[in-house]
Scaffold this motif. Structure first.
Motif, mmCIF file in Angstrom:
data_model
loop_
_atom_site.group_PDB
_atom_site.id
_atom_site.type_symbol
_atom_site.label_atom_id
_atom_site.label_comp_id
_atom_site.label_asym_id
_atom_site.label_seq_id
_atom_site.Cartn_x
_atom_site.Cartn_y
_atom_site.Cartn_z
ATOM 1 N N PRO A 241 0.816 -1.216 0.000
ATOM 2 C CA PRO A 241 0.000 0.000 0.000
ATOM 3 C C PRO A 241 0.848 1.265 0.000
ATOM 4 N N ALA A 242 0.321 2.305 -0.647
ATOM 5 C CA ALA A 242 1.052 3.579 -0.726
ATOM 6 C C ALA A 242 1.316 4.159 0.663
ATOM 7 N N ALA A 243 0.504 3.775 1.637
ATOM 8 C CA ALA A 243 0.691 4.252 3.019
ATOM 9 C C ALA A 243 2.025 3.786 3.615
ATOM 10 N N ASN A 244 2.667 2.789 2.981
ATOM 11 C CA ASN A 244 3.996 2.348 3.441
ATOM 12 C C ASN A 244 5.039 3.457 3.329
ATOM 13 N N SER A 245 4.796 4.403 2.417
ATOM 14 C CA SER A 245 5.847 5.375 2.070
ATOM 15 C C SER A 245 6.360 6.134 3.288
ATOM 16 N N GLN A 246 5.478 6.439 4.243
ATOM 17 C CA GLN A 246 5.931 7.231 5.394
ATOM 18 C C GLN A 246 6.776 6.418 6.370
ATOM 19 N N HIS A 247 6.852 5.082 6.160
ATOM 20 C CA HIS A 247 7.628 4.222 7.061
ATOM 21 C C HIS A 247 8.895 3.679 6.399
ATOM 22 N N LEU A 248 9.234 4.196 5.214
ATOM 23 C CA LEU A 248 10.391 3.685 4.458
ATOM 24 C C LEU A 248 11.355 4.811 4.106
ATOM 25 N N PRO A 265 6.370 -5.029 -14.097
ATOM 26 C CA PRO A 265 5.942 -4.874 -12.701
ATOM 27 C C PRO A 265 6.608 -3.677 -12.007
ATOM 28 N N ALA A 266 7.856 -3.378 -12.373
ATOM 29 C CA ALA A 266 8.552 -2.240 -11.738
ATOM 30 C C ALA A 266 7.781 -0.938 -11.954
ATOM 31 N N ILE A 267 7.268 -0.738 -13.151
ATOM 32 C CA ILE A 267 6.500 0.488 -13.449
ATOM 33 C C ILE A 267 5.205 0.509 -12.626
ATOM 34 N N THR A 268 4.601 -0.673 -12.418
ATOM 35 C CA THR A 268 3.349 -0.701 -11.642
ATOM 36 C C THR A 268 3.586 -0.295 -10.189
ATOM 37 N N LEU A 269 4.765 -0.569 -9.652
ATOM 38 C CA LEU A 269 5.057 -0.163 -8.270
ATOM 39 C C LEU A 269 5.032 1.363 -8.151
ATOM 40 N N ALA A 270 5.644 2.029 -9.126
ATOM 41 C CA ALA A 270 5.614 3.497 -9.131
ATOM 42 C C ALA A 270 4.170 3.993 -9.216
ATOM 43 N N THR A 277 -4.968 4.759 -3.109
ATOM 44 C CA THR A 277 -6.119 3.844 -3.020
ATOM 45 C C THR A 277 -6.829 3.657 -4.364
ATOM 46 N N ASN A 278 -6.492 4.462 -5.370
ATOM 47 C CA ASN A 278 -7.095 4.295 -6.706
ATOM 48 C C ASN A 278 -6.361 3.261 -7.562
ATOM 49 N N TYR A 279 -5.238 2.743 -7.057
ATOM 50 C CA TYR A 279 -4.416 1.795 -7.830
ATOM 51 C C TYR A 279 -5.176 0.492 -8.102
ATOM 52 N N GLN A 280 -5.074 0.013 -9.358
ATOM 53 C CA GLN A 280 -5.668 -1.268 -9.764
ATOM 54 C C GLN A 280 -4.572 -2.087 -10.461
ATOM 55 N N TYR A 281 -4.180 -3.196 -9.857
ATOM 56 C CA TYR A 281 -2.947 -3.857 -10.295
ATOM 57 C C TYR A 281 -3.014 -4.448 -11.709
ATOM 58 N N MET A 282 -4.173 -4.939 -12.134
ATOM 59 C CA MET A 282 -4.241 -5.496 -13.497
ATOM 60 C C MET A 282 -4.293 -4.382 -14.538
ATOM 61 N N LYS A 283 -4.992 -3.319 -14.234
ATOM 62 C CA LYS A 283 -5.029 -2.171 -15.139
ATOM 63 C C LYS A 283 -3.618 -1.590 -15.277
#
Length: 357
Positions: A241-248, A265-270, A277-283
């Motif tokens: 989850p993008a919320a991880n960013s504040q802990h890394l 997959p690397a581009i999907t992480l960005a 919360t709008n991220y959709q992994y298959m899209k």
């Protein structure tokens, strides 16, 4: 670009080496997506591992110098990951001389970052954390690198590490965190070596133990080892989850053996950090595949995703195998070439490779 930790590639897998051309392609594709770090640490480079005390051959040193310059031009920090094999069991005068020479050679290459990797080594040292911190501080005095990072011997909660490398010392992470200078970054892979999910709650606990935010060493989409190398890891990132960013303090991915395919997959992480919360992994996968492969090849890859990622080499029927090889052989694209090579067994990593690299 939204607030996210610095993204990076840590080329830290077992198996066949990428070419220098492939490394440049990966950097060029990922730098525009916020990838700002590249650590060169392939297990197959013996001069970073079992033969670490010997200098790189001149031809490799020249390539490394050229690649460091290329990364700099792309706005990417270039680092090397050194695994000074079991040096913590005997950090004597000879070891120090060898390490000093190695660090001087790295400075000549033009590295901006240095990672000392203590992972996947057996320890006979009772005061392991203190000994490792001592080595890191000694390295900091010798090296010209602007940023120092360490991979602990126990880099995950995963009990598999205790089974393979011996029981971790009590309070190992806390002891290491206390002993290390605050500027030293620490790699961590999550609750498992290859974590299915990494949560803010988990990262908070690890940051507390270490006294600093960890750099996530993310073992996806890596596909080394006997079992994983039979599968292509192509799907978009999930469970980060993008919320991880504040802990890394950073998020570095250990890439797949297939350099161009790994950029999907690397581009999907960005995208997952950008979209929250709008991220959709298959899209995200379909968009990234189209960017890297073009529309036709991306469409074909989407159609075959289940068989390439989930079925795996050993369970594909002969007819399907032949049809896939013919299909991807018709595409004039290096990523299609990676699929053909994978089908032919080029990327198969044996247990012996893992034990000897």
């Amino acid at each position: 670009m939204s607030n996210h930790p610095p993204l990076g590639i840590i080329e830290g897998f077992y198996g066949p080496l990428w070419s220098w051309h492939e490394r440049r392609q990966v950097v060029q594709l990922l730098a525009p997506h916020g990838y700002r770090n590249y650590w060169y640490a392939p297990k197959a480079d013996a001069f970073l591992r079992r033969r670490w005390s010997e200098p790189h051959p001149d031809s490799v040193a020249r390539e490394l110098t050229g690649f460091a310059r290329f990364c700099h031009e792309q706005g990417v920090r270039f680092g090397i990951g050194l695994s000074p094999f079991e040096i913590f069991n005997n950090f004597d005068a000879a070891a120090k001389t060898a390490l000093k020479n190695k660090l001087a050679a790295f400075d000549d290459l033009g590295i901006t970052d240095l990672a000392i990797l203590f992972d996947d080594m057996k320890s006979a040292t009772p005061d392991l954390a203190a000994r490792q911190a001592e080595i890191i501080h000694w390295v900091a005095e010798q090296s010209g690198a602007g940023q120092l990072a360490v991979c602990p011997s126990y880099y995950s909660d995963d009990p598999v590490l205790d089974r393979v490398f011996g029981q971790r010392p009590e309070h190992y992470l806390e002891s290491l965190g206390r002993a290390l200078a605050p500027s030293v970054q620490v790699f961590w892979t999550g609750e498992e070596v290859c974590s299915r999910e990494i949560s803010p709650g988990h990262l908070q606990r690890i940051a507390q133990a270490l006294g600093r935010k960890p750099v996530l060493w993310d073992n996806y989409p890596v596909n080394d080892g006997d079992r994983m190398s039979r599968h292509l890891h192509l799907r978009g990132f999930t469970g980060r989850p993008a919320a991880n960013s504040q802990h890394l303090s950073g998020h570095a991915i250990n890439p797949a053996l297939q350099p161009l395919l790994t950029t999907i997959p690397a581009i999907t992480l960005a995208q997952s950090y950008q979209q929250g919360t709008n991220y959709q992994y298959m899209k995200a996968f379909r968009q990234a595949a189209e960017e890297v492969l073009g529309a036709d090849l991306a469409c074909q890859l989407s159609a075959d995703l289940l068989v390439l990622q989930d079925t795996g080499l050993q369970r594909i029927s002969e007819d399907r195998h032949r049809a896939l090889a013919e299909c991807y052989g018709r595409f004039d694209h290096p990523a299609a070439g990676e699929i053909v090579k994978w089908l032919a067994g080029f990327y198969q990593v044996s247990d012996e490779m893992v034990q000897t690299q």
